[in-house]
Design a protein around this motif. Structure first.
Motif, mmCIF file in Angstrom:
data_model
loop_
_atom_site.group_PDB
_atom_site.id
_atom_site.type_symbol
_atom_site.label_atom_id
_atom_site.label_comp_id
_atom_site.label_asym_id
_atom_site.label_seq_id
_atom_site.Cartn_x
_atom_site.Cartn_y
_atom_site.Cartn_z
ATOM 1 N N GLU A 1 64.979 103.894 29.280
ATOM 2 C CA GLU A 1 66.416 104.163 29.316
ATOM 3 C C GLU A 1 66.756 105.645 29.251
ATOM 4 O O GLU A 1 67.888 106.030 29.541
ATOM 5 C CB GLU A 1 67.109 103.454 28.146
ATOM 6 N N GLY A 2 65.827 106.463 28.818
ATOM 7 C CA GLY A 2 66.142 107.870 28.600
ATOM 8 C C GLY A 2 66.839 108.063 27.272
ATOM 9 O O GLY A 2 66.206 108.302 26.257
ATOM 10 N N ASN A 3 68.149 107.847 27.256
ATOM 11 C CA ASN A 3 68.892 107.969 26.002
ATOM 12 C C ASN A 3 69.256 106.594 25.463
ATOM 13 O O ASN A 3 69.990 105.840 26.097
ATOM 14 C CB ASN A 3 70.156 108.789 26.253
ATOM 15 N N LEU A 4 68.745 106.285 24.257
ATOM 16 C CA LEU A 4 68.964 104.959 23.690
ATOM 17 C C LEU A 4 70.427 104.711 23.323
ATOM 18 O O LEU A 4 70.851 103.571 23.186
ATOM 19 C CB LEU A 4 68.101 104.784 22.438
ATOM 20 N N ALA A 5 71.191 105.782 23.158
ATOM 21 C CA ALA A 5 72.567 105.627 22.688
ATOM 22 C C ALA A 5 73.477 104.951 23.715
ATOM 23 O O ALA A 5 74.564 104.482 23.375
ATOM 24 C CB ALA A 5 73.144 106.984 22.306
ATOM 25 N N TYR A 6 73.038 104.890 24.984
ATOM 26 C CA TYR A 6 73.909 104.317 26.009
ATOM 27 C C TYR A 6 74.051 102.799 25.897
ATOM 28 O O TYR A 6 75.026 102.238 26.338
ATOM 29 C CB TYR A 6 73.376 104.655 27.408
ATOM 30 N N TYR A 7 73.030 102.140 25.369
ATOM 31 C CA TYR A 7 73.069 100.665 25.355
ATOM 32 C C TYR A 7 72.879 100.119 23.936
ATOM 33 O O TYR A 7 71.895 99.423 23.688
ATOM 34 C CB TYR A 7 71.986 100.082 26.270
ATOM 35 N N PRO A 8 73.804 100.399 23.007
ATOM 36 C CA PRO A 8 73.568 100.006 21.610
ATOM 37 C C PRO A 8 73.420 98.492 21.433
ATOM 38 O O PRO A 8 72.517 98.042 20.747
ATOM 39 C CB PRO A 8 74.793 100.533 20.867
ATOM 40 N N PHE A 9 74.271 97.705 22.094
ATOM 41 C CA PHE A 9 74.233 96.258 21.886
ATOM 42 C C PHE A 9 72.945 95.667 22.447
ATOM 43 O O PHE A 9 72.234 94.914 21.776
ATOM 44 C CB PHE A 9 75.460 95.598 22.532
ATOM 45 N N ASN B 1 70.116 97.149 23.082
ATOM 46 C CA ASN B 1 68.949 97.582 22.324
ATOM 47 C C ASN B 1 68.823 96.834 20.994
ATOM 48 O O ASN B 1 67.721 96.477 20.584
ATOM 49 C CB ASN B 1 69.008 99.085 22.062
ATOM 50 N N THR B 2 69.956 96.605 20.320
ATOM 51 C CA THR B 2 69.923 95.835 19.083
ATOM 52 C C THR B 2 69.362 94.446 19.342
ATOM 53 O O THR B 2 68.486 93.966 18.613
ATOM 54 C CB THR B 2 71.342 95.708 18.486
ATOM 55 N N VAL B 3 69.867 93.810 20.398
ATOM 56 C CA VAL B 3 69.423 92.452 20.718
ATOM 57 C C VAL B 3 67.926 92.441 21.057
ATOM 58 O O VAL B 3 67.163 91.614 20.542
ATOM 59 C CB VAL B 3 70.268 91.865 21.874
ATOM 60 N N ILE B 4 67.497 93.380 21.886
ATOM 61 C CA ILE B 4 66.072 93.416 22.248
ATOM 62 C C ILE B 4 65.215 93.672 21.007
ATOM 63 O O ILE B 4 64.225 92.979 20.770
ATOM 64 C CB ILE B 4 65.789 94.519 23.308
ATOM 65 N N GLY B 5 65.613 94.643 20.195
ATOM 66 C CA GLY B 5 64.840 95.007 18.998
ATOM 67 C C GLY B 5 64.700 93.844 18.040
ATOM 68 O O GLY B 5 63.612 93.558 17.536
ATOM 69 N N ASP C 1 68.498 101.357 12.936
ATOM 70 C CA ASP C 1 68.241 102.761 12.570
ATOM 71 C C ASP C 1 67.117 103.337 13.414
ATOM 72 O O ASP C 1 67.227 104.448 13.931
ATOM 73 C CB ASP C 1 67.844 102.867 11.087
ATOM 74 N N ILE C 2 66.029 102.579 13.522
ATOM 75 C CA ILE C 2 64.870 103.089 14.260
ATOM 76 C C ILE C 2 65.225 103.289 15.728
ATOM 77 O O ILE C 2 64.770 104.220 16.370
ATOM 78 C CB ILE C 2 63.661 102.131 14.110
ATOM 79 N N LEU C 3 66.086 102.389 16.246
ATOM 80 C CA LEU C 3 66.462 102.497 17.656
ATOM 81 C C LEU C 3 67.610 103.483 17.864
ATOM 82 O O LEU C 3 68.283 103.433 18.894
ATOM 83 C CB LEU C 3 66.845 101.111 18.200
ATOM 84 N N TYR C 4 67.843 104.369 16.916
ATOM 85 C CA TYR C 4 68.905 105.380 16.996
ATOM 86 C C TYR C 4 70.249 104.767 17.295
ATOM 87 O O TYR C 4 71.011 105.282 18.115
ATOM 88 C CB TYR C 4 68.600 106.404 18.102
ATOM 89 N N ASN C 5 70.524 103.636 16.652
ATOM 90 C CA ASN C 5 71.739 102.914 16.968
ATOM 91 C C ASN C 5 72.829 103.310 15.999
ATOM 92 O O ASN C 5 72.608 103.335 14.808
ATOM 93 C CB ASN C 5 71.448 101.427 16.834
ATOM 94 N N SER C 6 74.019 103.605 16.518
ATOM 95 C CA SER C 6 75.082 104.013 15.595
ATOM 96 C C SER C 6 76.016 102.851 15.273
ATOM 97 O O SER C 6 76.972 103.006 14.540
ATOM 98 C CB SER C 6 75.863 105.174 16.188
ATOM 99 N N THR C 7 75.738 101.656 15.841
ATOM 100 C CA THR C 7 76.602 100.521 15.522
ATOM 101 C C THR C 7 76.227 99.961 14.153
ATOM 102 O O THR C 7 75.119 100.159 13.665
ATOM 103 C CB THR C 7 76.464 99.407 16.577
ATOM 104 N N MET D 1 77.858 88.794 13.669
ATOM 105 C CA MET D 1 77.693 87.390 14.037
ATOM 106 C C MET D 1 77.429 87.265 15.532
ATOM 107 O O MET D 1 76.613 86.431 15.950
ATOM 108 C CB MET D 1 78.921 86.587 13.629
ATOM 109 N N ALA D 2 78.102 88.098 16.325
ATOM 110 C CA ALA D 2 77.869 88.072 17.768
ATOM 111 C C ALA D 2 76.423 88.482 18.067
ATOM 112 O O ALA D 2 75.729 87.812 18.841
ATOM 113 C CB ALA D 2 78.844 89.018 18.473
ATOM 114 N N VAL D 3 75.964 89.560 17.419
ATOM 115 C CA VAL D 3 74.577 90.002 17.593
ATOM 116 C C VAL D 3 73.631 88.878 17.193
ATOM 117 O O VAL D 3 72.723 88.497 17.944
ATOM 118 C CB VAL D 3 74.284 91.261 16.754
#
Lengths: 266, 265
Positions: B122-130, B132-136, B206-212, B63-65
């Protein structure tokens, strides 16, 4: 001042939308496996795209599925809309309500529930493609229905009655009088159905045969895989689709645009 | 015997289709949500949903996302729709096409393009999961916010705005008191078309390598684990949320707006 701000806002939004696609298109013509590193010019991604049997099978499969499911959805959705339009209040409301469920529901929920019903409960074999096609029709037929309804409302009912008075059978009157008046709605419904099927990931992933892939499921698997040449061949695919879409949209709007302009200026 | 053909009978195949493949699956999922592996009635799944820290946490996170994505889409899309609706007809149609074209390109390919750009930055996408989700998601859903607002603004009676300025309101006041309130049906349609997908479209993550995890990811993971009952309960909760939202907003939105997804034609 206002005008400059407005233009800047539009340009910024368009940059946000198009920059990634454009950059990918640019890099699809190089040997580089990632953005930012500049290598030499090459068509190798396009060669891979058009010569790898797996990729070709996936692209043809995706478009075949889109056209077949869109045709079924168009027949069902359009006939449903005509029928509901002339039905009593209650059945009209019932169809309208049912039609609205896949429209508002999350695609993942639609895909999951169709899979549970057809594959887990009814034990239908995924390999027959039947669950996949049904799933895509469920996804798109409601949008055909919704794009036909406004055309029915705009229609001149007296022409249909005149046709009957002059001796046409109801079926003939529908084909000769009603269909031509709602044809544009049916056509745009069909196009929406095609794009929904092409864009779908969730319904396909829950209902598709194990060895079959649509563009969406293939791309998602490829991003998890480590095959660089496949990954960059998909950049080429994205570029080809982008160019085709631009051409189709521009041509269609050039064809339809003139009438629309005249209509809007009145 | 003569068979009578009636126009209204044309809806029978579609009605049967809807009952079979829309209503029946919903009922089956409802059944699974309230039964256990032995087929006995149970509230375990429902209680489990609201007592599990995992599902509740995911619900709140999604819901926050979805809230941030919706607000961001609205902030970008409203001015775009407004500027488009105010420009001259010739230019307007051309500009509108530019904002519609992305809807025709497969979303997984578009998000892949975004992923490559974000990785390069960003280099490694895993550093900014939230982030990246919002941008995606904003990237993917933006056109679905622009179109309904644009279609409402374009239908708006221009005389009302002129009347407001004739009566002495300045441009800003006219916008605030006339244009904005009258465009609310479009805004609500847009919110409906962005908020729910933002809670459920886990493929973008998933595509953005997000583990959240968002709500959709839960359905996906219970499905992969052959846990139909818990997966069904999550589907039912999501369905209930959409259903409630639709009932509440129904009177404010134009039902034909649902076809906005195809307003490109």
């Amino acid at each position: 001042m206002k005008k400059i701000f407005a233009a800047a806002w539009l340009v910024a939004a368009l940059l946000f939308i198009y920059l990634p696609i454009m950059l990918l298109a640019l890099y699809s013509f190089t040997t580089s496996p990632q953005l930012g590193t500049i290598r030499e010019f090459s068509f190798h991604n396009y060669v891979t795209l058009f010569t790898t049997p797996e990729l070709r099978k996936m692209i043809i499969g995706t478009f075949t599925l889109a056209v077949v499911s869109a045709l079924i959805a168009t027949v069902l959705g359009a006939s449903g809309a005509i029928g509901a339009f002339y039905s009593g209040k209650l059945s009209k409301a019932a169809i309208h309500g049912m039609n609205h469920i896949p429209v508002i529901n999350a695609d993942v929920v639609t895909g999951f529930s169709i899979c549970i019903f057809l594959i887990v409960v009814l034990n239908l074999n995924k390999e027959t493609y039947i669950p996949l096609v049904i799933g895509h029709v469920v996804l798109s037929a409601p949008f055909v229905y919704l794009s036909v309804v406004p055309k029915l409302k705009q229609m001149d009912e007296s022409i249909y009655e005149a046709a009957l008075d002059m001796g046409a059978t109801p079926l003939r009157a529908i084909v000769k009088v009603i269909l031509p008046q709602i044809l544009s709605g049916i056509f745009s419904g069909f196009m929406i159905a095609v794009t929904l099927s092409l864009d779908d990931y969730f319904v396909a992933t829950y209902t598709k045969p194990a060895t079959f892939d649509t563009i969406s499921t293939y791309v998602v698997n490829a991003t998890k895989g480590a095959q660089t040449n496949i990954k960059t061949a998909l950049w080429a695919l994205s570029t080809v689709i982008f160019i085709v879409v631009v051409l189709v949209v521009v041509i269609m709007n050039l064809m339809g645009g003139k009438e629309k302009d005249r209509y809007e200026e009145i | 015997m003569k068979i009578y053909f009636s126009r209204k009978n044309l809806c029978i195949p579609y009605a049967l289709f809807l009952v079979l493949f829309v209503i029946a699956p919903v009922l089956v999922v409802l059944y699974y949500a309230f039964t256990n592996g032995e087929g006995q009635f149970t509230l375990e799944n429902l209680v489990g949903f609201f007592t599990s820290a995992n599902t509740i946490g995911t619900l709140i996170y999604s819901m926050a996302v979805a809230f941030v994505v919706t607000v961001l889409c609205l902030v970008i899309a409203y001015p775009v729709a407004y500027i488009l609706s105010k420009s001259r007809i010739k230019r307007r149609n051309g500009l509108l096409i530019l904002f519609i074209i992305p809807m025709w390109i497969n979303f997984t390919l578009r998000v892949t393009a975004l992923k490559e750009v974000l990785s390069a930055i960003e280099g490694n996408l895993a550093y900014y999961p939230f982030i990246n989700t919002v941008i995606g998601q904003t990237y993917d859903f933006l056109p679905f916010m622009i179109l309904p607002i644009y279609t409402t603004l374009i239908k708006l009676d221009k005389d009302l705005e002129e009347a407001a300025s004739d009566l002495g309101a300045n441009d800003f006041r006219t916008f605030l008191k006339v244009t904005l309130p009258l465009s609310m049906p479009g805004v609500i349609s847009g919110i409906m078309m962005v908020f729910l997908p933002a809670m459920t479209n886990y493929v973008i993550l998933d595509i953005l390598y997000n583990s959240t995890y968002i709500m959709g990811s839960l359905i996906g993971s219970y499905f992969s684990a052959y846990n139909w009952h818990t997966g069904s309960m999550i589907s039912i909760v999501l369905f209930a949320i959409v259903f409630a939202a639709t009932l509440i907003t129904n009177k404010y939105t134009d039902i034909d707006n649902a076809a906005d997804r195809g307003a490109m034609l």
